[in-house]
Scaffold this active site. Structure first.
Site, PDB file in Angstrom:
ATOM      1  N   HIS A  59     -58.063 -61.594  35.072  1.00 32.08           N
ATOM      2  CA  HIS A  59     -56.947 -62.331  34.492  1.00 32.08           C
ATOM      3  C   HIS A  59     -55.806 -61.569  33.733  1.00 32.08           C
ATOM      4  CE1 HIS A  59     -56.035 -66.653  32.549  1.00 32.08           C
ATOM      5  NE2 HIS A  59     -55.194 -65.834  32.355  1.00 32.08           N
ATOM      6  N   ARG A  63     -46.276 -59.499  35.011  1.00 37.88           N
ATOM      7  CA  ARG A  63     -44.649 -60.117  34.715  1.00 37.88           C
ATOM      8  C   ARG A  63     -43.655 -59.654  35.974  1.00 37.88           C
ATOM      9  NH1 ARG A  63     -46.462 -63.691  31.528  1.00 37.88           N
ATOM     10  NH2 ARG A  63     -46.982 -62.645  29.439  1.00 37.88           N
ATOM     11  N   ASN A  93     -47.837 -66.611  37.840  1.00 40.75           N
ATOM     12  CA  ASN A  93     -46.508 -67.071  37.140  1.00 40.75           C
ATOM     13  C   ASN A  93     -45.477 -65.943  36.783  1.00 40.75           C
ATOM     14  OD1 ASN A  93     -47.985 -65.615  35.039  1.00 40.75           O
ATOM     15  ND2 ASN A  93     -47.657 -67.021  33.329  1.00 40.75           N
ATOM     16  N   HIS A 231     -60.149 -68.415  30.643  1.00 42.17           N
ATOM     17  CA  HIS A 231     -60.126 -68.143  29.180  1.00 42.17           C
ATOM     18  C   HIS A 231     -60.677 -69.499  28.393  1.00 42.17           C
ATOM     19  CE1 HIS A 231     -56.401 -70.310  30.072  1.00 42.17           C
ATOM     20  NE2 HIS A 231     -55.677 -69.598  30.445  1.00 42.17           N
ATOM     21  N   ASN A 277     -52.553 -68.902  24.254  1.00 46.87           N
ATOM     22  CA  ASN A 277     -52.844 -69.979  24.870  1.00 46.87           C
ATOM     23  C   ASN A 277     -53.748 -69.872  25.794  1.00 46.87           C
ATOM     24  OD1 ASN A 277     -52.972 -72.551  25.774  1.00 46.87           O
ATOM     25  ND2 ASN A 277     -51.148 -72.605  26.707  1.00 46.87           N
ATOM     26  N   ASP A 304     -57.042 -61.776  29.977  1.00 49.58           N
ATOM     27  CA  ASP A 304     -55.555 -62.442  29.918  1.00 49.58           C
ATOM     28  C   ASP A 304     -54.494 -61.716  29.197  1.00 49.58           C
ATOM     29  OD1 ASP A 304     -53.700 -64.512  29.780  1.00 49.58           O
ATOM     30  OD2 ASP A 304     -54.786 -65.864  28.568  1.00 49.58           O
ATOM     31  N   PHE A 322     -46.344 -67.674  24.240  1.00 49.91           N
ATOM     32  CA  PHE A 322     -47.830 -67.517  24.064  1.00 49.91           C
ATOM     33  C   PHE A 322     -48.247 -66.122  24.670  1.00 49.91           C
ATOM     34  CE2 PHE A 322     -47.634 -72.197  23.727  1.00 49.91           C
ATOM     35  CZ  PHE A 322     -48.404 -72.496  22.687  1.00 49.91           C
TER      36      PHE A 322
HETATM   37 ZN   LIG Z   1     -53.988 -69.353  31.187  1.00 50.88          ZN
END
Ligand SMILES: [Zn+2]
Length: 425
Positions: A59, A63, A93, A231, A277, A304, A322
């Site tokens: 995880h 970027r 993402n 998470h 988050n 994360d 976050f």
């Molecule tokens: Zn997440």
């Protein structure tokens, strides 16, 4: 080319530290034994150091592409190497999102050019992670997707999640989920508990996460899919996952170092470096996460790692995005607070960062055996130093652990037989 690592400490099958030599030929571990002959090998002195398999983190937010001011593949994989990681999985993402074969190929090409370690890319479940239109999972699998997730956001529609799970089950691929029901967030920026009231900030209730996990577990059972929860942060989530495992549902789960070490009571002020988050929950949640990891309800640890710029994070809880960084501090933090204190054995911690994630996702890494890829981390268990974000090689300096004193620092990392990071002497 051969390398002979002499006199390192290794964990044996019984979890005891033993002294050994390890021979690396090309990119593989070719021999493990006592006082192996040097012959023509380059000698690496491992005396006083622990040798462990390179860590695996499923995880990570790199970027790039699209967020290179926060992190690049180069800076993120260097941060990983410095933290002892040799295999990481990159969350989708980014911009573009790897949601088509073209976008995934674009991301894969960047990884091939720029990464220092093994980076396995997730592909998204929905186009642009917008939750409206499902991606072509079969095609994405064919083009190298590690697994499928819309991490960063929850999949709001149960039907969307169910159909993705059915398709993933056919493909024998995992669905990995950031669990968050948008109708239960209430514009919160930290846990809905006591600390948010003290600080006068809106809270995210635990049900925003646990309700989604409960829903997804029932969907995964019906679809016959491997469902992995990202998470986990609440005690209710731990309970529903524990019950689901007992019922034979194919569910696995991860927990982050910060959720094992911090709770809402630790948040000192309205400071963006404490915003992530899912948020830091209550003390009882933290206890439940530790118990859940110890009893196998939670399968392993993932950071994360979520880098942001100092400007992004300098605007208090309400305005900051976050996420916190984690790659460079995970092992020393967990070693110091759980192994040094006698709560966990060294072999438990190492397993949660290597073979456990490998087993959940069927990865052929994370073990120190002959014939395996020579992905290795050398750790000085006695080295003590303070966490200082100024020393991070990640572009992200956003950590709530600034100034913490830790032992157990990686000093050298080898990937496929090559030293890719070494502490400056
Ligand atoms: Zn997440």
């Amino acid at each position: 080319m051969q390398k002979l690592i002499q006199g390192v400490q290794m964990l044996n099958g019984d979890g005891e530290l033993v002294t050994a030599d390890v021979k690396v030929t090309g990119d593989k571990i070719t021999e493990i034994g006592k006082q192996l002959p040097v012959e023509h090998a380059e000698v690496i002195d491992g005396k006083g150091l622990l040798l462990a398999p390179g860590f695996i983190d499923v995880h990570v937010h790199l970027r790039e592409p699209g967020g290179e001011h926060k992190e690049t593949i180069e800076s993120g994989t260097l941060a990983a190497a410095k933290g002892g990681y040799t295999t990481i999985c990159a969350m989708p993402n980014t911009r573009p999102v790897p949601d088509t074969k073209e976008n995934l190929t674009f991301v894969n090409d960047l990884i091939a050019q720029k990464s220092l370690i093994r980076v396995l890319p997730y592909a998204s479940i929905t186009i642009r992670e917008a939750g409206k239109e499902r991606t072509n999972l079969a095609e994405l699998k064919e083009h190298g997707a590690f697994a499928f997730t819309d991490d960063g956001v929850g999949i709001q529609q149960a039907g969307m999640m169910y159909e993705a799970m059915q398709e993933a089950a056919k493909l024998n691929m995992p669905i990995v989920a950031h669990c968050e029901d948008n109708t239960l967030i209430y514009a919160g920026v930290m846990h809905e508990g006591k600390k948010n009231k003290e600080l006068g900030l809106k809270g995210i209730p635990s049900i925003a996460e646990s309700v989604h996990i409960a829903r997804d577990i029932l969907l995964a059972e019906a679809a016959g899919a491997h469902y992995h929860v990202c998470h986990v942060s609440t005690k209710e989530s731990v309970r529903v996952i524990r019950d689901a495992k007992k019922a034979g549902v194919r569910v696995t789960a991860e927990v982050s170092p910060h959720h094992l070490l911090l709770c809402e009571d630790d948040i000192p002020s309205n400071d963006g470096n404490w915003k992530m988050n899912p948020p830091l929950r209550a003390k009882e949640d933290l206890q439940a996460l530790i118990e859940g990891l110890e009893d196998g309800t939670l399968d392993f640890i993932a950071t994360d790692h979520a880098p942001h710029t100092e400007e992004d994070k300098g605007n208090g809880m309400e305005q900051s995005p976050f996420g916190i960084v984690g790659l460079e501090t995970a092992f020393p933090l967990l070693y110091t607070h759980f192994v040094e204190t006698g709560k966990w054995s060294l072999s438990q911690l190492i397993a949660w960062m290597t073979e456990k994630p490998a087993d959940v996702f069927g990865l052929p890494y994370g073990r120190l055996h002959m014939g395996e890829s020579a992905d290795l981390v050398f750790i000085d268990l006695n080295k003590e130093q303070n966490i200082d974000h100024a020393s991070f090689v990640s572009k992200g300096k956003n950590t709530p652990f600034q100034g913490w004193t830790c032992k157990g620092w990686p000093v050298m990392t080898m990937f496929k037989g090559n030293v890719i990071w070494q502490e400056e002497k």
